[in-house]
Design an enzyme around this catalytic site. Sequence first.
Site, PDB file in Angstrom:
ATOM      1  CG  PHE A 167      67.620  64.060  32.498  1.00  0.00           C
ATOM      2  CD1 PHE A 167      66.832  63.204  31.829  1.00  0.00           C
ATOM      3  CD2 PHE A 167      66.680  64.913  33.248  1.00  0.00           C
ATOM      4  CE1 PHE A 167      65.587  63.292  31.523  1.00  0.00           C
ATOM      5  CE2 PHE A 167      65.360  65.161  33.056  1.00  0.00           C
ATOM      6  CZ  PHE A 167      64.868  64.445  32.138  1.00  0.00           C
TER       7      PHE A 167
ATOM      8  CG  ASP B 281      79.649  64.677  32.362  1.00  0.00           C
ATOM      9  OD1 ASP B 281      78.476  64.835  32.002  1.00  0.00           O
ATOM     10  OD2 ASP B 281      79.984  64.371  33.410  1.00  0.00           O
TER      11      ASP B 281
ATOM     12  CB  SER C  65      72.353  60.297  40.581  1.00  0.00           C
ATOM     13  OG  SER C  65      72.623  61.275  39.935  1.00  0.00           O
TER      14      SER C  65
ATOM     15  CE1 TYR D 145      70.957  73.718  40.017  1.00  0.00           C
ATOM     16  CE2 TYR D 145      68.491  74.577  40.332  1.00  0.00           C
ATOM     17  CZ  TYR D 145      69.575  73.917  39.527  1.00  0.00           C
ATOM     18  OH  TYR D 145      69.319  73.763  38.254  1.00  0.00           O
TER      19      TYR D 145
HETATM   20  N1  LIG Z   1      66.396  68.385  35.288  1.00  0.00           N
HETATM   21  C1  LIG Z   1      65.702  69.485  35.533  1.00  0.00           C
HETATM   22  O1  LIG Z   1      64.502  69.431  35.972  1.00  0.00           O
HETATM   23  C2  LIG Z   1      66.318  70.908  35.479  1.00  0.00           C
HETATM   24  C3  LIG Z   1      65.636  71.859  35.791  1.00  0.00           C
HETATM   25  C4  LIG Z   1      66.043  73.077  35.758  1.00  0.00           C
HETATM   26  C5  LIG Z   1      67.290  73.260  35.262  1.00  0.00           C
HETATM   27  N2  LIG Z   1      68.399  72.045  35.003  1.00  0.00           N
HETATM   28  C6  LIG Z   1      69.856  72.349  34.482  1.00  0.00           C
HETATM   29  O2  LIG Z   1      69.910  71.498  33.443  1.00  0.00           O
HETATM   30  C7  LIG Z   1      71.047  71.073  33.335  1.00  0.00           C
HETATM   31  C8  LIG Z   1      71.160  69.601  33.066  1.00  0.00           C
HETATM   32  O3  LIG Z   1      70.553  68.990  34.176  1.00  0.00           O
HETATM   33  P1  LIG Z   1      70.337  67.616  34.056  1.00  0.00           P
HETATM   34  O4  LIG Z   1      68.879  67.026  35.121  1.00  0.00           O
HETATM   35  O5  LIG Z   1      70.618  66.711  33.140  1.00  0.00           O
HETATM   36  O6  LIG Z   1      71.160  67.108  35.278  1.00  0.00           O
HETATM   37  P2  LIG Z   1      72.429  65.685  35.359  1.00  0.00           P
HETATM   38  O7  LIG Z   1      72.847  65.767  36.860  1.00  0.00           O
HETATM   39  O8  LIG Z   1      71.721  64.630  35.000  1.00  0.00           O
HETATM   40  O9  LIG Z   1      73.638  66.122  34.575  1.00  0.00           O
HETATM   41  C9  LIG Z   1      74.635  67.111  34.786  1.00  0.00           C
HETATM   42  C10 LIG Z   1      75.713  66.634  34.159  1.00  0.00           C
HETATM   43  O10 LIG Z   1      77.041  67.720  34.854  1.00  0.00           O
HETATM   44  C11 LIG Z   1      78.037  66.752  34.982  1.00  0.00           C
HETATM   45  N3  LIG Z   1      79.097  67.659  35.703  1.00  0.00           N
HETATM   46  C12 LIG Z   1      78.794  67.942  37.090  1.00  0.00           C
HETATM   47  N4  LIG Z   1      79.827  68.750  37.632  1.00  0.00           N
HETATM   48  C13 LIG Z   1      80.754  68.615  36.542  1.00  0.00           C
HETATM   49  C14 LIG Z   1      82.027  69.530  36.342  1.00  0.00           C
HETATM   50  N5  LIG Z   1      82.379  69.988  37.428  1.00  0.00           N
HETATM   51  N6  LIG Z   1      82.654  69.349  35.002  1.00  0.00           N
HETATM   52  C15 LIG Z   1      81.988  68.735  34.211  1.00  0.00           C
HETATM   53  N7  LIG Z   1      80.904  68.205  34.112  1.00  0.00           N
HETATM   54  C16 LIG Z   1      80.265  68.201  35.379  1.00  0.00           C
HETATM   55  C17 LIG Z   1      77.487  65.565  35.757  1.00  0.00           C
HETATM   56  O11 LIG Z   1      78.619  64.524  35.763  1.00  0.00           O
HETATM   57  C18 LIG Z   1      76.494  65.170  34.834  1.00  0.00           C
HETATM   58  O12 LIG Z   1      76.759  64.503  34.011  1.00  0.00           O
HETATM   59  C19 LIG Z   1      71.874  71.613  34.607  1.00  0.00           C
HETATM   60  O13 LIG Z   1      72.463  72.852  34.201  1.00  0.00           O
HETATM   61  C20 LIG Z   1      70.801  71.866  35.526  1.00  0.00           C
HETATM   62  O14 LIG Z   1      71.052  72.700  36.509  1.00  0.00           O
HETATM   63  C21 LIG Z   1      67.672  70.861  34.980  1.00  0.00           C
END
Ligand SMILES: NC(=O)c1ccc[n+]([C@@H]2O[C@H](COP(=O)([O-])OP(=O)(O)OC[C@H]3O[C@@H](n4cnc5c(N)ncnc54)[C@H](O)[C@@H]3O)[C@@H](O)[C@H]2O)c1
Length: 314
Positions: free
Chosen positions: A11, A31, A37, A147
């Site tokens: 995202f 990635d 999802s 988490y």
């Molecule tokens: N969306 C939110 O509200 C939110 C809030 C706080 C923190 N975050 C942090 O922001 C970051 C991005 O979040 P997001 O909402 O875009 O999540 P998302 O799940 O859409 O994206 C995470 C991506 O990481 C990839 N991934 C997972 N495990 C992996 C691995 N072992 N090696 C390589 N790639 C891997 C997944 O395939 C995915 O494309 C994350 O670190 C999340 O913890 C998000």
Amino acid sequence: MRAVVTGAAGFIGSTLTDLLLAEGHVVVAVDNFDDHSTGGGRFLTGHLEKKAFQLERISILDLNALRQSFQGAEVVFHLAAQTGVRKSVKDPMRSHMVNSTGTLNVLLAARDEGVRRVINSSSSSVYGNALRLPTKEEDPVLPISPYAVSKLSAEHYCSLFYDLYGLESVSLRYFTVYGPRQRSDMAIRIFTDRALDGRRPQIFGDGEQTRDFTYITDVVDAIRLCADRPGLRGEPLNVCCGRRVTINQVVRGILKEVGREDLEPEYLPMQDGDVDHTWGDNSKARRLLGWEPKVAVEEGLHSYVEWYRKERGG
Ligand SMILES: NC(=O)c1ccc[n+]([C@@H]2O[C@H](COP(=O)([O-])OP(=O)(O)OC[C@H]3O[C@@H](n4cnc5c(N)ncnc54)[C@H](O)[C@@H]3O)[C@@H](O)[C@H]2O)c1
């Protein structure tokens, strides 16, 4: 600049990738397409033929592969993670491995390949049930989910790598990010889906919990600014709208956008790991980054629902 974006298919990562490419930077997208999802790479397909774009389908748990991907990179935007508080309650080892060990790998590879700066993605969840609202970066961190623990340990590794090895870094504590491409397990997406299907929204708890919802474009602007600003030495920064709304208000907003204000919410028991309130003080990010959030939740929900209707096909 040559930049690496880990979690680039997700995202936030894919939205950041769009911005960096539009600004003329070279992007190495890392990635492992871990989670269906996130769109399974769909958000990156428009870039596949571009010279400035390189896709590395690897896991951040593979240190040697990371080292190769980081060669020649100036900045690493680290977004890859095992996301989701509830998933981490079911499988704490997985969030530990990807978020703690994975971030340690990212820092090691960055240090070894001479990367100038790592921009780490942390989370408001590190505050747990915050002792003060709005919460400042120096307030106590009291994680209540695996988490949140994994995100906090990643933050500590980032600041330690500055102290030990001089690797510049910053940990951005995002507060509930929402907007186009958002993950299918996130509340706003689920509420919207159910409303469009004519089903009652399901709310965990009494709906009077509050969240500081932060729109995706504001978050990506803050991340981008971190690449260039001087004086970032591993510290955390709140990235939040700075205003909180109740879940009941958000649900009412979505029902209004969808034209289904007749649907009465159904209230279910609270879930383990969920905090009661998030509301951040963003003055440090404003000061250090020269950043300010621009999208209020009413406008953000309108844009999101509009996008999601098209995404679903009507
Ligand atoms: N969306 C939110 O509200 C939110 C809030 C706080 C923190 N975050 C942090 O922001 C970051 C991005 O979040 P997001 O909402 O875009 O999540 P998302 O799940 O859409 O994206 C995470 C991506 O990481 C990839 N991934 C997972 N495990 C992996 C691995 N072992 N090696 C390589 N790639 C891997 C997944 O395939 C995915 O494309 C994350 O670190 C999340 O913890 C998000």
